[in-house]
Design an enzyme around this catalytic site. Sequence first.
Site, PDB file in Angstrom:
ATOM      1  N   ASN A  64       0.811  -1.223   0.000  1.00 21.41           N
ATOM      2  CA  ASN A  64       0.000   0.000   0.000  1.00 21.41           C
ATOM      3  C   ASN A  64       0.847   1.278   0.000  1.00 21.41           C
ATOM      4  O   ASN A  64       0.371   2.345   0.344  1.00 21.41           O
ATOM      5  CB  ASN A  64      -0.964  -0.002   1.188  1.00 21.41           C
ATOM      6  CG  ASN A  64      -2.248   0.754   0.874  1.00 21.41           C
ATOM      7  OD1 ASN A  64      -2.648   0.865  -0.279  1.00 21.41           O
ATOM      8  ND2 ASN A  64      -2.890   1.291   1.910  1.00 21.41           N
ATOM      9  N   GLU A 162     -11.762   0.864   6.876  1.00 18.11           N
ATOM     10  CA  GLU A 162     -10.771   0.518   7.919  1.00 18.11           C
ATOM     11  C   GLU A 162     -11.547   0.116   9.164  1.00 18.11           C
ATOM     12  O   GLU A 162     -12.284   0.928   9.714  1.00 18.11           O
ATOM     13  CB  GLU A 162      -9.904   1.744   8.180  1.00 18.11           C
ATOM     14  CG  GLU A 162      -8.784   1.582   9.157  1.00 18.11           C
ATOM     15  CD  GLU A 162      -7.570   0.898   8.542  1.00 18.11           C
ATOM     16  OE1 GLU A 162      -7.266  -0.232   8.989  1.00 18.11           O
ATOM     17  OE2 GLU A 162      -6.924   1.485   7.658  1.00 18.11           O
TER      18      GLU A 162
END
Lengths: 292, 292
Positions: A64, A162
């Site tokens: 990421n 998240e």
Amino acid sequence: MVKPIENVAIFGGTHGNEMTGIYLVKKFLKNPHLLQRKTLKVFPFLSNPKAIELGIRYTEIDLNRCFALEDIENLDNILYEQLLAKTIHQKLRTNQINFLVDIHSTTSAMGLTIILSDKNDFHLKLCSYLSLIHPEVKVLYYVSKEKNQLLRSNTELGLTVEVGAIPQGVLEADLFMKTEKVIYSLLDYLDKYNQNKIEEKSHTLIIYEVFERIDYPRNKEEITAMIHPNLQSKDYQPINIGDPLFMTFDGETITYQGDSTVYPVFINESAYYEKAIAMCLTKKREITLNHG
Amino acid sequence: MVKPIENVAIFGGTHGNEMTGIYLVKKFLKNPHLLQRKTLKVFPFLSNPKAIELGIRYTEIDLNRCFALEDIENLDNILYEQLLAKTIHQKLRTNQINFLVDIHSTTSAMGLTIILSDKNDFHLKLCSYLSLIHPEVKVLYYVSKEKNQLLRSNTELGLTVEVGAIPQGVLEADLFMKTEKVIYSLLDYLDKYNQNKIEEKSHTLIIYEVFERIDYPRNKEEITAMIHPNLQSKDYQPINIGDPLFMTFDGETITYQGDSTVYPVFINESAYYEKAIAMCLTKKREITLNHG
């Protein structure tokens, strides 16, 4: 107005030890009908198969952080995750993906958080819709220092989901089910949007905006204090000047010395020790929106 | 009566991503006066330096499965942790360690647990003393399938301290401080014992005895269900026939079908997915003891 959203990608396992996204995507791969919507094609992807198999965040470099265009185009970048990023980038182009969801989990108590790196009108209305249906959803605006490194920056539209607190390598049924429901609501919204069926509704959206990251107190490389017990698991709660932030190993308190009330998130995230982040400080903003 | 305990070893970092023990031992190494007692020499050790540096459970093989005497003596065992086990074994001999404490942490909600692999009178009286001072301390009797593989089996006397829930790679101040206090009480007890100063006090000690391990439902290698949300974080709580154990990814409940009330521990421990353990079932026993 944004043009219709025709192709949506849902990623899990961008970090190979974040099980919620991994098992959600596995469920979607086995049950494609769950993602079917009238006006959308939805593609579930497992981002980092090797890291998933090993149950680790990444094998060589954080996937990421590999999506900056100059890195994608750099033919000398040949670490496993750098190569993977090139393939994912290509896959998104080939399938003409115009909306991307990347599912992550965190050891911080962030509940169900949607992370935006762009506060365009489309994103804001979508978040407003989701937080109306799921009042526990929180919206975080977080632009990385090094722009466009993240998987979610591959398309103009998209977001990160998240969820936490969950230890790495652990599945928790409750957060799994809640995350699944948010994904379905999101697809419903995109489908309604394409059909011009979003109802007009005024709503105040709260956005937490990251403006600073704080490291643990350190002596050379070694940390010298822990998150203060009063702050542990208090993501999104206000802290004021003089409130405790850290406790040294000898029990001394280190307090916040900023000049206004802030709202910390990513408090004590496991993977952020190596990134020198003990928490991210946000400011809370209210935005009034009209859907439609 | 056991002879005096003269040399005590305290280990942290037998698993390199369990931070409570690692940072406690680091504190002890910097502040040896904290471990000083009249009649004892106390040696703090970091068990697996390479795994600690990398922030992972182990580099090649679980160190806490390398201590069977036949493995220690096998000169063909040359994986990093196997070599380390030989050195630790030698270190314990050289320092004539007669009591060993190994500090672990877990993603299960086991609070402050003391794990015994031998219910001798000395251990029981010690645990009884500790649970009187720290009422939240729980005592677990857990003999591994393959006996004597564990670090704690290197000496006749000793125990494991297991604290949680803590994600791997995370320090939590509250459990750090509680664990530290239990260690000090333990050293106080050993010191009093050597001086024949243990007060007589009748006390009922509760021991949870592991008699079975349960795996997650699986389809070949892949798990097909999660810990049921009603059971998550309910370590040491009773479960009866018909109570939920697992929830499949489609939301179906799988219930407990045993024949008596049991008390699960190590529920949803991250490191146990690869060991095919979703939880350990225990029976609860009461023992009445007289100190002294």
